[in-house]
Design a protein around this motif. Structure first.
Motif, PDB file in Angstrom:
ATOM      1  N   UNK B  19       0.965  -1.191  -0.003  1.00 37.14           N
ATOM      2  CA  UNK B  19      -0.127  -0.151  -0.058  1.00 37.14           C
ATOM      3  C   UNK B  19       0.800   1.281   0.024  1.00 37.14           C
ATOM      4  N   UNK B  20       0.421   2.250  -0.690  1.00 34.20           N
ATOM      5  CA  UNK B  20       1.118   3.544  -0.712  1.00 34.20           C
ATOM      6  C   UNK B  20       0.950   4.277   0.711  1.00 34.20           C
ATOM      7  N   UNK B  25       2.671  10.000  -0.850  1.00 37.42           N
ATOM      8  CA  UNK B  25       1.809  10.903  -1.827  1.00 37.42           C
ATOM      9  C   UNK B  25       2.283  12.444  -1.769  1.00 37.42           C
ATOM     10  N   UNK B  28       4.000  13.488  -5.211  1.00 42.90           N
ATOM     11  CA  UNK B  28       3.108  13.685  -6.380  1.00 42.90           C
ATOM     12  C   UNK B  28       1.928  14.947  -6.010  1.00 42.90           C
ATOM     13  N   UNK B  29       1.777  15.197  -4.869  1.00 46.16           N
ATOM     14  CA  UNK B  29       0.943  16.095  -4.550  1.00 46.16           C
ATOM     15  C   UNK B  29       1.118  17.534  -5.010  1.00 46.16           C
ATOM     16  N   UNK B  32       0.061  17.625  -8.602  1.00 43.83           N
ATOM     17  CA  UNK B  32      -1.676  17.316  -8.665  1.00 43.83           C
ATOM     18  C   UNK B  32      -2.075  18.547  -8.151  1.00 43.83           C
ATOM     19  N   UNK B  35      -2.306  21.469 -10.564  1.00 39.92           N
ATOM     20  CA  UNK B  35      -3.283  21.371 -11.610  1.00 39.92           C
ATOM     21  C   UNK B  35      -4.460  21.483 -11.406  1.00 39.92           C
ATOM     22  N   UNK B  36      -4.931  21.063 -10.053  1.00 46.01           N
ATOM     23  CA  UNK B  36      -6.303  21.162  -9.491  1.00 46.01           C
ATOM     24  C   UNK B  36      -6.842  22.597  -9.303  1.00 46.01           C
ATOM     25  N   UNK B  39      -7.120  24.271 -12.323  1.00 42.37           N
ATOM     26  CA  UNK B  39      -8.347  24.117 -13.265  1.00 42.37           C
ATOM     27  C   UNK B  39      -9.372  25.067 -12.562  1.00 42.37           C
ATOM     28  N   UNK B  81       7.093   7.298  -5.634  1.00 41.67           N
ATOM     29  CA  UNK B  81       6.223   6.610  -5.995  1.00 41.67           C
ATOM     30  C   UNK B  81       5.866   6.446  -7.445  1.00 41.67           C
ATOM     31  N   UNK B  82       5.399   5.313  -7.839  1.00 45.75           N
ATOM     32  CA  UNK B  82       5.392   4.953  -9.321  1.00 45.75           C
ATOM     33  C   UNK B  82       3.868   5.095  -9.747  1.00 45.75           C
ATOM     34  N   UNK B  83       3.703   5.699 -10.770  1.00 48.36           N
ATOM     35  CA  UNK B  83       2.220   6.215 -11.306  1.00 48.36           C
ATOM     36  C   UNK B  83       1.556   4.765 -11.440  1.00 48.36           C
ATOM     37  N   UNK B  84       0.431   4.651 -11.150  1.00 43.56           N
ATOM     38  CA  UNK B  84      -0.543   3.383 -11.540  1.00 43.56           C
ATOM     39  C   UNK B  84       0.094   2.064 -11.129  1.00 43.56           C
ATOM     40  N   UNK B  85       0.918   2.343  -9.937  1.00 42.36           N
ATOM     41  CA  UNK B  85       1.533   1.241  -9.298  1.00 42.36           C
ATOM     42  C   UNK B  85       2.245   0.168 -10.148  1.00 42.36           C
TER      43      UNK B  85
END
Lengths: 138, 518
Positions: B19-20, B25, B28-29, B32, B35-36, B39, B81-85
């Motif tokens: 589990x991550x 996190x 990558x936060x 992310x 971007x959020x 937007x 952290x690797x995207x998409x596990x």
């Protein structure tokens, strides 16, 4: 481009292309298609409508400003990645749920949400550019 | 499709099944979140009154996220952290070591200062045009560059920040700005294309894009691969991004045209992204080739330092002068990279962080000075000290910091670089560092004498005092510079650890490939 034939046919063509773009979007998970190409088809549909009827009817039909549509798409795509945080898996991991509606199982996933976000970004951005280019009064 | 029947397949060969945890996190936060928030700001861009508040709040959160990330990395080592596990090297990895976290935190501080300054500098039309969404998008790109552990992903973030910077550059749509933007866009696209070619070549050689994987494979297969060509291509591409001497022409052509807060952000962020990538490639991925290229880089660094400082002395427009000071600073960083070792690389990293803060603040100060004096022309400006004493004191602090005078933040990295250069016998490089500092002192001394000290010659006196939206970020950045200058120890230990991690990336590699020895 202002022939009667084109002006009469354009709304039907636009409706058909928009429907087709959704089909391509949903098909894209396992077969050729997806959010990007679907979005391009939808943007071309709107461009055809704009060429036939002028940009005001397009803006009216869209209701939202194209940039707002693109921003919504970006928001949804980013959100699709962040859902993984709740499930304690890394960013952008595909998560699935299988709700059943009237006895039919409908697979829904964050991947689809992401693709839908891409679709909206492409529709919004390309339509925004197309409408700006179509405009004559600067 | 992941049907329930798929669980029969052995997923541990393809996926990260652990589990991550929440602290991973943090890697990558920052991206992310930008971007959020970008937007949301884009959706609300018609609400011009609310935009600055929302943006500053979002940037504050970004600073907090980056600070937490730095804390995590400083206490627990590099985080991945690797995207998409997907298992690395197939998934896109975000790997943060001390260097990346330090740069990310500094860049977020600058963006916060820029967001505050823009509240007074960017009017309703600029906000409706989308200044703040572009700022957040720029930060997404910059953070992504510092946090990613995948070289193609690095290219993607370069593009993101480049696109955002185009938008910011033409804010206002004056012909002068379009002219600057075209030069900037064209020359940057050339550099990015070179970068892309180098990445394609690298992928052809190694069959991987993961930086940790590349570092390991480069060490194993050095004898059979033409790594020198690859390293040279990267150095050229990133040197162009960083505005090193023979390929620096895009910077003076464009930095004086946009709105002052945009120029401030560019001066703080864009060239340093190039330097960061150069350090990553030359020190971590291809150390042997970097060593072989070090003489060329040292020569380029010397030329960049001296050229930048000399050209700065010759300018009469404050904004152009600052553009050349940015270039001169890049020379000092390159000198540190060329010298190598913990002292050299550490000095380069330290100078980059210092330059991010101080150059941004200097452009902001130039914006205030230009508004108070009514002109950016040194020959016409004057009497600023009499009008705004506190602002002038802040400016003086920044001038001394950029010249490398103690006790401000520019002093220590220059000492580190000069000492490291003398230690390896490159006395001429040390002389160039000190000489460029001397020339920079003359350049900023000229600004101080002409624009601040000299009585105003203009009959039309503009009385407007600098507003809080300008003074608060300026004070913030100047305070950072003074604090770092007075108490360099805390930052210095982190930077030395960061430099050591870069030249001996086993912790970085272990973070991506946890099974020891792979």
């Amino acid at each position: 481009m202002n022939t009667v034939i084109f002006r009469t046919l354009a709304p039907f063509l636009t409706a058909l292309m928009l429907l087709f773009s959704l089909f391509v979007l949903l098909r894209g998970h396992n077969e050729p298609g997806g959010g990007f190409i679907g979005g391009l088809i939808a943007a071309s549909a709107l461009a055809i409508y704009g060429i036939a009827r002028g940009i005001r009817p397009v803006r009216h039909a869209l209701w939202f400003h194209p940039m707002t549509i693109a921003a919504t798409g970006l928001f949804l795509a980013c959100l699709a990645g962040l859902v993984s945080m709740v499930a304690a898996v890394p960013f952008m991991t595909g998560l699935w749920i299988y709700p059943s509606l009237f006895g039919v199982e409908i697979p829904l996933s964050t991947v689809m949400l992401f693709d839908f976000g891409v679709y909206l970004v492409v529709v919004g951005a390309i339509t925004s550019i197309a409408l700006a280019l179509e405009r004559e009064d600067f | 499709m992941a049907t329930p029947a798929a669980s029969a397949i052995d997923l541990s060969k393809a996926l990260v099944l652990a589990p991550a945890p929440l602290d991973s996190w943090l890697v990558v936060l920052p991206v992310a979140w930008c971007l959020l928030a970008g937007a949301v700001l884009l959706m609300l861009r018609k609400k011009v009154a609310a935009q600055p508040f929302l943006a500053v709040a979002a940037l504050l959160v970004l600073v907090v996220l980056d600070a937490l990330l730095l804390w995590t990395v400083a206490t627990g080592g590099p985080v991945t952290m690797v995207m998409g596990r997907w298992l690395p090297p197939f998934g896109i990895a975000f790997t943060v070591d001390l260097t990346g976290a330090l740069f990310a935190l500094t860049s977020s501080l600058i963006a916060l200062a820029g967001g505050l300054y823009a509240a007074g500098d960017i009017g309703a039309s600029g906000r409706r045009y989308g200044f703040y969404p572009f700022l957040l998008l720029l930060m997404a790109g910059v953070s992504g560059t510092f946090l990613t552990g995948d070289i193609f992903n690095l290219y993607v973030w370069f593009e993101v920040l480049l696109i955002a910077s185009f938008g910011l550059l033409v804010l206002g749509s004056e012909p002068r700005q379009i002219d600057g933007a075209v030069k900037y866009a064209f020359l940057n696209l050339v550099a990015t294309t070179l970068f892309l070619i180098a990445v394609g070549y690298l992928y052809g050689l190694f069959g991987t894009l993961n930086m940790a994987d590349i570092a390991v494979k480069a060490a194993e297969r050095r004898a059979e691969l033409p790594l020198m060509v690859l390293a040279t291509l990267f150095v050229l591409a990133f040197g162009m991004k960083a505005a090193a001497f023979p390929v620096n022409f895009w910077l003076p052509a464009s930095y004086h045209t946009p709105r002052i807060v945009v120029a401030a952000l560019f001066a703080g962020l864009l060239t340093k992204v190039g330097v960061y990538s150069l350090v990553r490639v030359m020190v971590m991925l291809f150390p042997v080739e970097g060593e072989a290229l070090s003489f060329v880089v040292a020569a380029v660094a010397t030329a960049t330092m001296i050229y930048g400082a000399l050209a700065a002395i010759g300018q009469s427009d404050i904004r152009r002068l600052l553009g050349y000071l940015v270039i001169s600073g890049i020379g000092v960083m390159l000198a540190g990279v060329a010298v190598g070792g913990p002292g050299g690389v550490g000095g380069a990293l330290f100078y980059a962080l210092h330059s991010m803060v101080v150059m941004t603040a200097l452009y902001m100060a130039a914006g205030v000075a230009g508004r108070l004096a009514g002109t950016f022309d040194l020959n016409a400006a004057g009497g600023l000290y009499g009008k705004a004493a506190y602002f002038s004191a802040l400016s003086l602090v920044l001038f001394l910091a950029v010249a490398g005078m103690p006790p401000f933040s520019g002093f220590w990295p220059k000492v580190m670089v000069a000492k490291a250069a003398i230690d390896i016998g490159a006395w001429w490089l040390a002389a160039a560092v000190l000489g460029s500092g001397f020339l920079t002192t003359i350049a900023v001394g000229r600004v101080w004498t002409l624009a601040y000290w000299r009585p105003s010659a203009r009959s039309t006196v503009i009385d407007a005092a600098p507003g809080a939206s300008a003074l608060v970020p300026l004070s913030l950045l100047a305070a950072v510079s003074v604090l770092v200058g007075l108490f360099p120890d805390l930052l210095l230990t982190q930077i030395q650890a960061a430099a050591a991690l870069l030249s001996e990336p086993s912790a970085y590699v272990n973070s991506v490939f946890p099974e020891a020895g792979r």
